[in-house]
Design an enzyme around this catalytic site. Structure first.
Site, PDB file in Angstrom:
ATOM      1  N   ASN A   1     -52.705  39.144  34.109  1.00  0.00           N
ATOM      2  CA  ASN A   1     -51.927  39.140  32.870  1.00  0.00           C
ATOM      3  C   ASN A   1     -51.837  40.590  32.419  1.00  0.00           C
ATOM      4  OD1 ASN A   1     -50.862  38.912  30.312  1.00  0.00           O
ATOM      5  ND2 ASN A   1     -52.285  37.362  29.604  1.00  0.00           N
TER       6      ASN A   1
ATOM      7  N   ARG B   1     -48.756  36.081  34.810  1.00  0.00           N
ATOM      8  CA  ARG B   1     -48.111  35.677  33.570  1.00  0.00           C
ATOM      9  C   ARG B   1     -46.895  36.578  33.363  1.00  0.00           C
ATOM     10  NH1 ARG B   1     -49.167  37.688  27.633  1.00  0.00           N
ATOM     11  NH2 ARG B   1     -47.992  36.139  26.438  1.00  0.00           N
TER      12      ARG B   1
ATOM     13  N   HIS C   1     -45.850  31.012  24.549  1.00  0.00           N
ATOM     14  CA  HIS C   1     -47.150  30.335  24.703  1.00  0.00           C
ATOM     15  C   HIS C   1     -47.046  29.078  25.568  1.00  0.00           C
ATOM     16  CE1 HIS C   1     -48.121  32.468  20.716  1.00  0.00           C
ATOM     17  NE2 HIS C   1     -48.799  33.087  21.678  1.00  0.00           N
TER      18      HIS C   1
ATOM     19  N   ARG D   1     -47.329  40.313  13.103  1.00  0.00           N
ATOM     20  CA  ARG D   1     -45.914  39.938  13.109  1.00  0.00           C
ATOM     21  C   ARG D   1     -45.573  39.125  11.865  1.00  0.00           C
ATOM     22  NH1 ARG D   1     -46.498  37.566  19.007  1.00  0.00           N
ATOM     23  NH2 ARG D   1     -46.689  39.484  20.219  1.00  0.00           N
TER      24      ARG D   1
ATOM     25  N   GLU E   1     -55.040  29.492  29.714  1.00  0.00           N
ATOM     26  CA  GLU E   1     -53.756  29.855  30.316  1.00  0.00           C
ATOM     27  C   GLU E   1     -53.918  30.304  31.761  1.00  0.00           C
ATOM     28  OE1 GLU E   1     -51.206  31.822  26.827  1.00  0.00           O
ATOM     29  OE2 GLU E   1     -53.318  32.364  26.734  1.00  0.00           O
TER      30      GLU E   1
END
Length: 393
Positions: A10, A90, A178, A238, A379
């Site tokens: 990742n 990813r 996600h 964010r 993940e």
């Protein structure tokens, strides 16, 4: 082709997370941070034994290619006879084309590069990780696993923006993110709560980045993130959902450039901007500042608002699942979100909710009409499964 050992990568702008799987089991994990500056690598076995913990030299920290050589050295130190069979990556954005993982050929890599404008803060670094892996592991298959793929089951009414459809056809639509986490939770429910696995479930992936997904029969119906990861919930830095008019105002009346606005909404907003203290929820939960409390109230309320919308779109609710670093560890957030949801049939067991979700836990009462759980996401395990499936097909 039988695939036994899979390396999952990742790659971020200045980091590479990695995890090594043998079969379904993770045997090694770690991370390099600070690429391009003062980089450091940490790696440990599944038993918690430290394999490597040191600074990278200036030469090693140059880029993803040089950093992957350090990871390769760590793998050899862990197991001198190790052979990596495949590498799973990813990749944040797969545009509207990819609804499943894909074996990365030269043609696919070139096409993925055209998606960079859709996720400029993520995709270029994901692709750098792929290029580095091809150099480090020549001849081994590389598989791209997309964050957006899980949401390609959305219908037009949930995916489109109300602008001329030519822009939709050009790729401006609600992609969501996600996906690896949501996909993992959708599958994990069959193991830990089979009675709701095929029902109407809202999953809240709450971390520094955060989004929610309405999942019915294991498929994404709609999600809170949109064209980019800025949309939806308030996050660490964010803003989440914002009136586009605010952006016009900042440009036209405050003299800000598009780059400055992007920096504001991506890096200076969210919990950091609201509290003026920190983007870290642990700092805010431990603070006595009224600004911290106000920010936490906002955070919980935004989740509730999106939850209501997701439930309305599905036409019902069987379960709520909290996951991600905050969702798994913050009992305060879970309690704050669920407070006042009794009208939906949510009844929280306060004692059960105090636990940290090191494994799947149920935090609702037995009498609750809606099952509420906290389930650790994985993940990397999802990427490893997808990589194996592609390579063995």
């Amino acid at each position: 082709m039988t695939i036994e050992t899979i390396l999952v990568l990742n790659a971020g702008s200045s980091s590479i997370k990695f995890q090594l799987f043998k079969g379904e089991e993770s045997v090694l994990s770690g991370q390099i941070d600070g690429l391009g500056a003062s980089a450091w690598i940490k790696g440990k076995s599944a038993e918690g034994v430290t394999i490597m913990d040191r600074a990278l030299s200036e030469e090693e920290a140059q880029n993803h290619n040089t950093a992957l050589q350090v990871i390769l050295a760590l793998l050899k130190e862990f197991d001198p006879n190790l052979e990596v069979d495949a590498i799973g990556h990813r990749v944040v954005h797969g545009s509207s084309k990819y609804s499943a993982p894909v074996l990365v050929t030269e043609e696919v890599a070139a096409e993925l590069e055209t998606f960079n404008p859709l996720a400029p803060l993520h995709n270029p670094h994901n692709l750098a990780g792929i290029a580095g892996a091809k150099a480090a592991f020549p001849g081994k298959p590389n598989v791209a696993c997309f964050d957006t793929a899980f949401h390609r089951t959305q219908e037009f009414k949930n995916e489109a923006y109300a602008i001329p459809t030519k822009y939709y056809d050009e790729g401006i639509r609600r992609y969501g993110m996600h996906g690896q986490s949501f996909h993992y939770i959708a599958e994990e429910l069959h193991n830990v709560a089979p009675e709701v696995a095929n029902g109407k479930v809202v999953v809240a992936h709450l971390g520094n980045g955060a989004s929610m997904c309405a999942i019915e029969n294991g498929k994404s119906v709609t999600t809170t993130m949109g064209f980019t990861p800025v949309d939806g919930l308030a996050m660490g830095t964010r803003s989440g959902l914002i009136d586009p008019g605010v952006i016009f105002y900042l440009i036209e009346n405050k003299g800000m450039s598009a780059k400055e606005v992007a920096n504001l909404l991506n890096k200076e907003s969210g919990m950091k901007g609201l509290s003026g203290i920190s983007q870290d929820m642990r700092d805010l939960e431990n603070s006595d500042s009224p600004d911290a409390k106000r920010a936490l109230d906002y955070y919980d309320n935004r989740i509730k608002r999106e939850l209501g919308a997701l439930v309305a779109v599905m036409g019902g609710l069987d379960a709520i699942v909290f996951t991600g670093g905050i969702g798994e560890n913050s009992s305060q957030t879970r309690a704050g979100v669920c407070k006042g949801l009794e009208f939906l049939g949510v009844e929280i067991d306060e004692e059960a909710n105090k636990a940290r979700a090191k494994e799947a836990i149920t935090i609702s009462k037995g009498s609750s009409k809606v099952k509420v759980m906290a389930i650790p996401t994985n993940e990397e395990a999802m990427i490893a499964r997808q990589t194996r499936a592609i390579c063995e097909a």
